[in-house]
Design a protein around this motif. Structure first.
Motif, short mmCIF file in Angstrom:
data_model
loop_
_atom_site.label_atom_id
_atom_site.label_comp_id
_atom_site.label_asym_id
_atom_site.label_seq_id
_atom_site.Cartn_x
_atom_site.Cartn_y
_atom_site.Cartn_z
N ASP A 66 2.82 -13.65 -43.94
CA ASP A 66 4.01 -13.66 -42.99
C ASP A 66 5.20 -13.95 -43.75
N ARG A 67 4.91 -14.13 -45.16
CA ARG A 67 6.35 -14.30 -46.20
C ARG A 67 6.33 -13.32 -47.04
N TRP A 68 5.56 -12.39 -47.27
CA TRP A 68 5.79 -11.36 -48.30
C TRP A 68 5.79 -10.00 -47.56
N ARG A 69 6.21 -8.95 -48.25
CA ARG A 69 6.44 -7.56 -47.67
C ARG A 69 4.85 -7.02 -47.48
N PRO A 70 4.52 -6.60 -46.26
CA PRO A 70 3.04 -6.40 -46.27
C PRO A 70 2.52 -4.89 -47.12
N LYS A 71 3.40 -3.91 -47.03
CA LYS A 71 3.10 -2.88 -47.76
C LYS A 71 3.18 -3.13 -48.98
N SER A 114 -4.41 -9.00 -48.65
CA SER A 114 -4.25 -7.63 -48.13
C SER A 114 -4.46 -7.48 -46.68
N GLN A 115 -5.66 -8.16 -46.08
CA GLN A 115 -6.01 -7.83 -44.79
C GLN A 115 -5.18 -8.45 -43.73
N PRO A 116 -4.76 -9.47 -44.12
CA PRO A 116 -3.73 -10.05 -43.07
C PRO A 116 -2.08 -9.32 -42.87
N SER A 117 -1.95 -8.54 -44.00
CA SER A 117 -0.89 -7.68 -44.22
C SER A 117 -0.90 -6.48 -43.36
N ALA A 118 -2.23 -6.03 -43.49
CA ALA A 118 -2.63 -4.85 -42.37
C ALA A 118 -2.52 -5.01 -41.10
N MET A 119 -2.88 -6.19 -40.69
CA MET A 119 -2.84 -6.73 -39.11
C MET A 119 -1.23 -7.01 -38.86
N LYS A 120 -0.41 -7.32 -39.94
CA LYS A 120 0.94 -7.49 -39.48
C LYS A 120 1.51 -6.15 -39.33
N LEU A 121 1.27 -4.99 -40.08
CA LEU A 121 1.89 -3.72 -39.98
C LEU A 121 1.29 -3.14 -38.56
N VAL A 179 -2.96 5.60 -51.76
CA VAL A 179 -2.67 6.09 -50.43
C VAL A 179 -1.58 5.07 -49.67
N LEU A 180 -1.72 3.67 -49.87
CA LEU A 180 -0.85 2.79 -49.39
C LEU A 180 0.75 2.91 -49.74
N THR A 181 0.94 3.78 -50.90
CA THR A 181 2.18 3.65 -51.20
C THR A 181 3.07 4.95 -50.26
N SER A 182 2.16 5.80 -49.72
CA SER A 182 2.83 6.45 -48.75
C SER A 182 3.35 5.93 -47.32
N LEU A 183 3.11 4.75 -47.17
CA LEU A 183 3.57 4.07 -46.02
C LEU A 183 5.23 3.91 -46.21
N PRO A 184 5.86 3.98 -45.11
CA PRO A 184 7.28 3.72 -45.12
C PRO A 184 7.54 2.40 -45.87
N LYS A 185 8.82 2.32 -46.44
CA LYS A 185 9.29 1.05 -47.17
C LYS A 185 9.33 -0.05 -46.14
N ASP A 186 9.04 -1.27 -46.61
CA ASP A 186 9.11 -2.38 -45.99
C ASP A 186 10.39 -2.61 -45.53
N ASP A 187 10.62 -3.21 -44.22
CA ASP A 187 11.85 -3.69 -43.79
C ASP A 187 12.16 -4.91 -44.25
#
Length: 401
Positions: A66-71, A114-121, A179-187
């Motif tokens: 919740d504190r870091w940028r998920p991507k 990594s897994q909670p970050s995916a859930m956040k996205l 592969v994950l680098t292709s996601l849009p930039k974190d807000d």
């Protein structure tokens, strides 16, 4: 669902990660089993280093997600995991097989961030009515690899050896990161200030669980079932070797059968879950698992053991769906994350204790005794659910009146 860029990208990443994890885990299991001559204590230690990070970092990872940028978090976690695998490869080449355990621990630890970050996205970028379908798809992916993973991992190790297995694992982890680098930039707003106190969050979650009778009951059930699972998880390979007289490589077929049954059971449970109360679903799953566990420990016939693995797999989704539904129904929205962070370590902690004890118990008693003990603990889990079962029965009688 696959038209959603986030779902498509994260699922592709998870395919690569799951494949790498299964190749790594089975290569390490078979390699250490070979060089230690099937020493049960070393074999059980493998399961400990694979599972310990879930206990240690489950709550921490969710907090930092919740504190870091998920991507960025996901990309770096997979990249560091890949680098760790290649470092371990160098250590193995120099004759240090203990590095396999250290590398596995580090990689499994990173996945808790990594897994909670995916859930956040998912929560941010998937419509609310599509979240359940995405979660079901993710669970199905895990079940599919429970079927395919053991066979792939065993084949690659037997055909090409530990070094090739590690190289392929590192490449797959690196591929997931790319592969994950292709996601849009974190807000920018996705990064919180991090001013909240970690210990206060943890204490608040524990107090909430303590004050909620249903969650207290689930915590106790989690504890005994975690211990039961931990006692037998590292010993599955000895069922094949000692009870059935098969090679250790044959373990993959039992795991594949169990995984296929889980996939089928999951589909069936999705259809009836709304018609069956979650506490009865959970109790049924635990009861069947208890009987199957004792049966597997007693069986000396391949066909009987295989059938028991299939039956156990069919009813395992009852446990998963029952637990998740009970937690959701008995937890207020603002406490969902903290309750999960408080209860999950109870299960994982007891599982780790069971794993640490399993090898010693097998040596001092017998394989059958450990499986009976595990089955009895699962029965105890059903008994502990009594307050929830009685509560719902009482509610049903009041409604009938």
């Amino acid at each position: 669902m696959l038209t959603n860029r986030y779902v498509r990208t994260i699922l592709l990443s998870r395919v690569l990660l799951q494949l790498g994890i299964w190749i790594r885990n089975f290569a390490i299991l078979l390699y250490i089993s070979d060089i230690t001559h099937n020493n049960p204590q070393y074999v059980s230690l493998i399961s400990v280093v694979e599972t310990a990070p879930i206990f240690i970092f489950a709550f921490i990872g969710g907090t930092f997600a919740d504190r870091w940028r998920p991507k960025l978090t996901m990309v770096w976690c997979d990249f560091i995991s890949a680098i760790t695998v290649f470092i371990v490869l160098l250590a193995v080449r120099s004759g240090s097989w203990y590095a396999l355990l250290v590398g596995t621990f580090i990689s499994a630890s990173l996945s808790q961030f990594s897994q909670p970050s995916a859930m956040k996205l998912y929560k941010k970028n998937v419509p609310a009515d599509g979240l359940q379908g995405v979660m079901a798809m993710s669970q199905s992916l895990v079940a599919i690899f429970m079927v395919l993973g053991p066979a792939i991992g065993t084949f690659i190790y037997l055909k090409y050896g530990i070094e090739a297995s590690l190289i392929l694992t590192g490449v797959l982890f690196l591929g997931s990161s790319l592969v994950l680098t292709s996601l849009p930039k974190d807000d920018e707003e996705e990064v919180s200030s991090g001013s909240s106190n970690f210990l206060k969050e943890l204490t608040s979650g524990l107090r909430y669980v303590q004050s909620n009778r249903a969650l207290r009951t689930l915590s106790l059930t989690f504890g005994v079932t975690g211990l039961a699972a931990g006692l037998v998880q590292p010993l599955a390979i000895f069922i094949a070797i000692e009870k059935l007289g098969l090679s250790k490589e044959s373990l993959q077929w039992f795991m594949m059968a169990n995984g296929a049954a889980m996939l089928i059971g999951g589909i069936v449970i999705m259809g009836i879950a709304k018609k069956v109360k979650p506490q009865f679903l959970l109790a049924t799953g635990l009861l069947v698992s208890a009987l199957c566990t004792i049966g597997v420990g007693a069986s000396t016939l391949v066909s009987v053991t295989l059938i028991l693995q299939i039956v156990s797999g069919l009813f395992y989704p009852c446990i998963h769906v029952g637990i998740q539904t009970l937690i959701m129904r008995n937890t207020e929205g603002p406490f969902m994350g903290r309750v999960g962070g408080a209860i999950t370590p109870i299960f994982m902690g007891m599982m780790l204790i069971g794993m640490a004890l399993s090898g010693y118990l097998k040596d001092s008693t017998s394989l059958f005794t450990v499986y009976v003990l595990s089955g009895c603990l699962l029965f105890a889990g059903v008994v502990l659910l009594g307050p929830l079962l009685k509560k719902k029965q009482a509610s049903a009688k009041q409604q009938a009146m």
